[in-house]
Write a protein that holds these residues in place. Structure first.
Motif, short mmCIF file in Angstrom:
data_model
loop_
_atom_site.label_atom_id
_atom_site.label_comp_id
_atom_site.label_asym_id
_atom_site.label_seq_id
_atom_site.Cartn_x
_atom_site.Cartn_y
_atom_site.Cartn_z
N ASP A 113 28.17 17.31 7.18
CA ASP A 113 28.55 18.64 6.69
C ASP A 113 28.13 19.83 7.56
N VAL A 114 26.96 19.78 8.18
CA VAL A 114 26.55 20.98 8.94
C VAL A 114 26.84 20.91 10.43
N PHE A 115 26.86 19.69 11.01
CA PHE A 115 27.09 19.59 12.45
C PHE A 115 28.56 19.25 12.73
N ASP A 116 29.16 20.03 13.63
CA ASP A 116 30.54 19.73 14.04
C ASP A 116 30.54 18.71 15.17
N SER A 117 29.49 18.73 16.00
CA SER A 117 29.41 17.80 17.13
C SER A 117 27.98 17.30 17.31
N VAL A 118 27.91 16.05 17.75
CA VAL A 118 26.61 15.47 18.14
C VAL A 118 26.78 14.90 19.54
N SER A 119 25.93 15.36 20.46
CA SER A 119 25.96 14.82 21.82
C SER A 119 24.71 13.97 22.01
N ILE A 120 24.92 12.69 22.28
CA ILE A 120 23.80 11.73 22.35
C ILE A 120 23.62 11.28 23.80
N LYS A 177 29.66 12.31 20.93
CA LYS A 177 29.84 11.89 22.33
C LYS A 177 28.54 11.34 22.89
N PHE A 178 28.67 10.39 23.81
CA PHE A 178 27.54 9.97 24.62
C PHE A 178 27.56 10.80 25.90
N SER A 179 26.39 10.90 26.54
CA SER A 179 26.36 11.49 27.88
C SER A 179 25.40 10.70 28.74
N LEU A 180 25.58 10.83 30.04
CA LEU A 180 24.61 10.28 30.97
C LEU A 180 24.61 11.12 32.24
N CYS A 204 31.41 1.10 20.94
CA CYS A 204 30.95 1.96 19.82
C CYS A 204 32.05 2.88 19.32
N GLY A 205 33.12 3.06 20.11
CA GLY A 205 34.14 4.05 19.74
C GLY A 205 33.61 5.46 19.88
N VAL A 206 32.71 5.66 20.85
CA VAL A 206 32.13 6.99 21.09
C VAL A 206 32.39 7.35 22.55
N PRO A 207 33.17 8.40 22.82
CA PRO A 207 33.47 8.75 24.22
C PRO A 207 32.22 9.07 25.03
N LEU A 208 32.34 8.85 26.34
CA LEU A 208 31.19 9.06 27.24
C LEU A 208 31.49 10.21 28.19
N ARG A 209 30.54 11.13 28.29
CA ARG A 209 30.67 12.25 29.24
C ARG A 209 29.66 12.04 30.35
N ILE A 210 30.14 12.06 31.60
CA ILE A 210 29.22 11.92 32.73
C ILE A 210 28.88 13.32 33.21
N ARG A 211 27.61 13.62 33.27
CA ARG A 211 27.25 14.96 33.74
C ARG A 211 26.42 14.88 35.01
N ASP A 212 26.43 15.98 35.76
CA ASP A 212 25.64 16.02 37.00
C ASP A 212 24.21 16.41 36.67
N LEU A 213 23.34 15.98 37.54
CA LEU A 213 21.92 16.34 37.40
C LEU A 213 21.77 17.86 37.46
N ILE A 214 20.99 18.43 36.53
CA ILE A 214 20.74 19.87 36.57
C ILE A 214 19.50 20.09 37.42
#
Ligand code: SF4
Length: 221
Positions: A139-146, A187-190, A210-220
């Protein structure tokens, strides 16, 4: 009158202190909320290893954890209606204060129902709380990024050094499968630089299972 002025002064001093702690900051048109510096990991790539802030913010190290009211005061002072999204991100793991985070998110939604709310998490809330935490995201979160971060428990531990050791990754994957029953956008991220091409492929397999899309991000840096 004097009494009122004193209270007023005190409360404005308090506001300054909360602001000095940088409870809220802006990243790419989103309003980020920093609720804690605690974390159950010590990731090699953690932005906290390289500095005190993120994306040009003031220091995100907190002299103490802000209360729910202090967080809200900081949020309201930023005129949240100007932002497309509010993100619980922390300079730490926000789910170590999941009760407070949920309550703050509820109050933001009550006042601004159109604002999207995301939580960026290391996905270890089941281990932190000791039970299935996924329903608390309803109910309160529209998105969760794991942050998935690795394809095997061993590699996860090498990179993220969780206090939960080899149990961490399995619990993160279970959490991801469960929380998508309650939150529309999960979404997943790595971090690309942490893994080999083969390992990234394995992470895509986990994401598909898992049926959870994966986002690849660059090192900050
Ligand atoms: S989970 Fe996030 S806050 Fe915690 S150490 Fe890793 S990158 Fe840093």
């Amino acid at each position: 009158m004097t009494e009122y002025s004193e209270i007023s002064e005190k409360s404005s001093e308090k506001r300054e202190k909360v602001r000095a702690m940088t409870v809220t900051y802006v990243v790419d048109g989103g309003l980020y909320i920093n609720v804690t510096n605690r974390c159950t990991n010590r990731c090699d790539f953690c932005i906290r290893n390289n500095g005190d802030g993120a994306y040009g913010s003031e220091s995100l190290w907190l002299e103490r954890e802000p209360t729910e009211e202090e967080i809200l005061e900081s949020v309201w002072s930023m005129n949240p209606e100007k932002f497309g999204e509010v993100v619980f991100c922390g300079y730490g793991e926000p789910s170590v204060r999941l009760g407070v985070v949920r309550s703050v998110a509820e109050r933001i939604k009550e006042r601004y129902p159109e604002i999207k709310i995301r939580i960026n998490t290391n996905g270890q809330s089941d281990l932190i709380l000791g039970y299935d935490s996924a329903p608390l995201f309803k109910d309160v979160f529209d998105s969760v990024s794991i942050s998935l971060n690795a394809p095997t428990a061993e590699r996860y531990q090498e990179i993220c050094h969780s206090i939960y050791g080899d149990k961490a990754l399995e619990s993160i994957i279970n959490f991801a499968k469960n929380v998508k029953n309650y939150v529309q956008n999960v979404k997943f991220s790595l971090v690309r630089e942490s893994l080999t091409a083969e390992e990234i492929k394995e992470c895509y397999n986990i994401s598909e299972e898992c049926g959870v899309p994966l986002r690849i991000r660059d090192l900050i840096t």
